[in-house]
Design a protein around this motif. Structure first.
Motif, short mmCIF file in Angstrom:
data_model
loop_
_atom_site.label_atom_id
_atom_site.label_comp_id
_atom_site.label_asym_id
_atom_site.label_seq_id
_atom_site.Cartn_x
_atom_site.Cartn_y
_atom_site.Cartn_z
N VAL A 11 0.83 -1.20 0.00
CA VAL A 11 0.00 0.00 0.00
C VAL A 11 0.87 1.26 0.00
O VAL A 11 0.59 2.23 -0.71
CB VAL A 11 -0.95 -0.01 1.22
CG1 VAL A 11 -1.66 1.35 1.36
CG2 VAL A 11 -1.97 -1.13 1.08
N ALA A 15 0.71 3.92 -3.00
CA ALA A 15 0.33 5.30 -2.70
C ALA A 15 1.51 6.26 -2.77
O ALA A 15 1.36 7.45 -2.53
CB ALA A 15 -0.30 5.37 -1.31
N LEU A 17 4.03 6.63 -0.80
CA LEU A 17 4.31 7.26 0.49
C LEU A 17 5.80 7.28 0.82
O LEU A 17 6.23 8.01 1.70
CB LEU A 17 3.56 6.52 1.60
CG LEU A 17 2.03 6.50 1.48
CD1 LEU A 17 1.43 5.68 2.62
CD2 LEU A 17 1.47 7.91 1.48
#
Length: 265
Positions: A11, A15, A17
């Motif tokens: 994830v 995303a 990040l």
């Protein structure tokens, strides 16, 4: 556990990040470190001297971690002050008062909880204070040109953002029992304690965390604003003025002391 780590990393990657590698690394380090501690803890807790030595190691690691989060310079070791000066006297007072038994099985986890809390609070407060001073450097220099002592000019800018480091522990204390059931409470219940006993211990832990983290944040802000903790990208003149208030000014002369005023602009 493997699925959870991979999911978190995936994830974070999807995303963008930038934390996918850190997620995997943190999980691997936790597995290795807890494995080693689990094998050694039985021998450590039987000796009060070894338990005290283990607590000292915890302080050093916590100080190093907090310092690296704030700055890449050697000044990060000043983080040892808020990390050590707040939880260790509290643990000592608890032992002397008989609240915590004077044995490793009680002292180590108590110290670990408080040291971990101050580590996080110190790192967040120091990083946010340094970020704010870097982003608003022009305001600090403007205050210096008006004759303000660098510490006074810096603290008015750094303090509000640094204080936000207390939001997690404050929210946890406010919502305990309604939103979360923290680890100490659940652990005591699983260990056979009554709900009232578990609640009393958890309340003590939360209140102590709130107190020691508040002191740690206040110390971290002072260390940053006095130039003890700094970044190499910060102008040397400003660092020197904060470290030696009144000796230097932005123009090279001696800066008169003045009381803090509202932040310029």
């Amino acid at each position: 556990m493997v699925v959870a780590v991979l999911l978190g990393a995936a994830v974070a990657w999807a995303a963008r990040l930038g934390t996918s590698r850190a997620t995997v690394t943190a999980a691997l380090r936790a597995t290795l470190q807890l494995g080693v501690v689990s094998m050694l803890i039985g021998g450590i807790v039987g000796s009060f001297a070894l338990s005290a030595l283990f607590v000292a190691v915890m302080v050093v690691v916590a100080a190093r971690t907090a310092g690296r989060r704030m700055t890449g310079s050697g000044s990060g070791w000043w983080a040892a002050l808020p990390v050590a000066v707040t939880p260790l006297p509290v643990v000592g007072a608890l032992v002397l008062a008989g609240v915590v038994p004077a044995n490793g099985i009680s002292v180590i986890p108590t110290a670990g909880i408080l040291i971990g809390g101050t580590m996080t609070a110190t790192a967040l407060a120091g990083k946010r204070a340094l970020d704010e001073l870097e982003a608003r450097r022009g305001e600090v220099e403007a205050a210096l040109s008006l004759g303000f002592v660098a510490r006074d000019a810096a603290i008015e800018i750094a303090r509000p953002s640094a204080a936000s480091a207390l939001v997690p522990v404050t929210d946890q204390t406010r919502t305990v029992g309604l939103v979360t059931l923290p680890g100490a409470f659940v652990g005591m219940l699983l260990g056979g304690a009554s709900p009232v006993q578990a609640g009393a211990v958890q309340l003590l832990v939360l209140v102590l965390l709130l107190a020691v983290e508040t002191v740690a944040v206040a110390l971290a802000v002072e260390l940053v604003c006095r130039g003890r903790i700094h970044r190499d990208t910060e102008p040397a003149a400003i660092r020197a003025e904060r470290a030696h208030p009144g000796r230097f000014s932005a123009g090279g002369g001696t800066a008169p002391r003045r009381s803090p005023a509202p932040t310029p602009g």
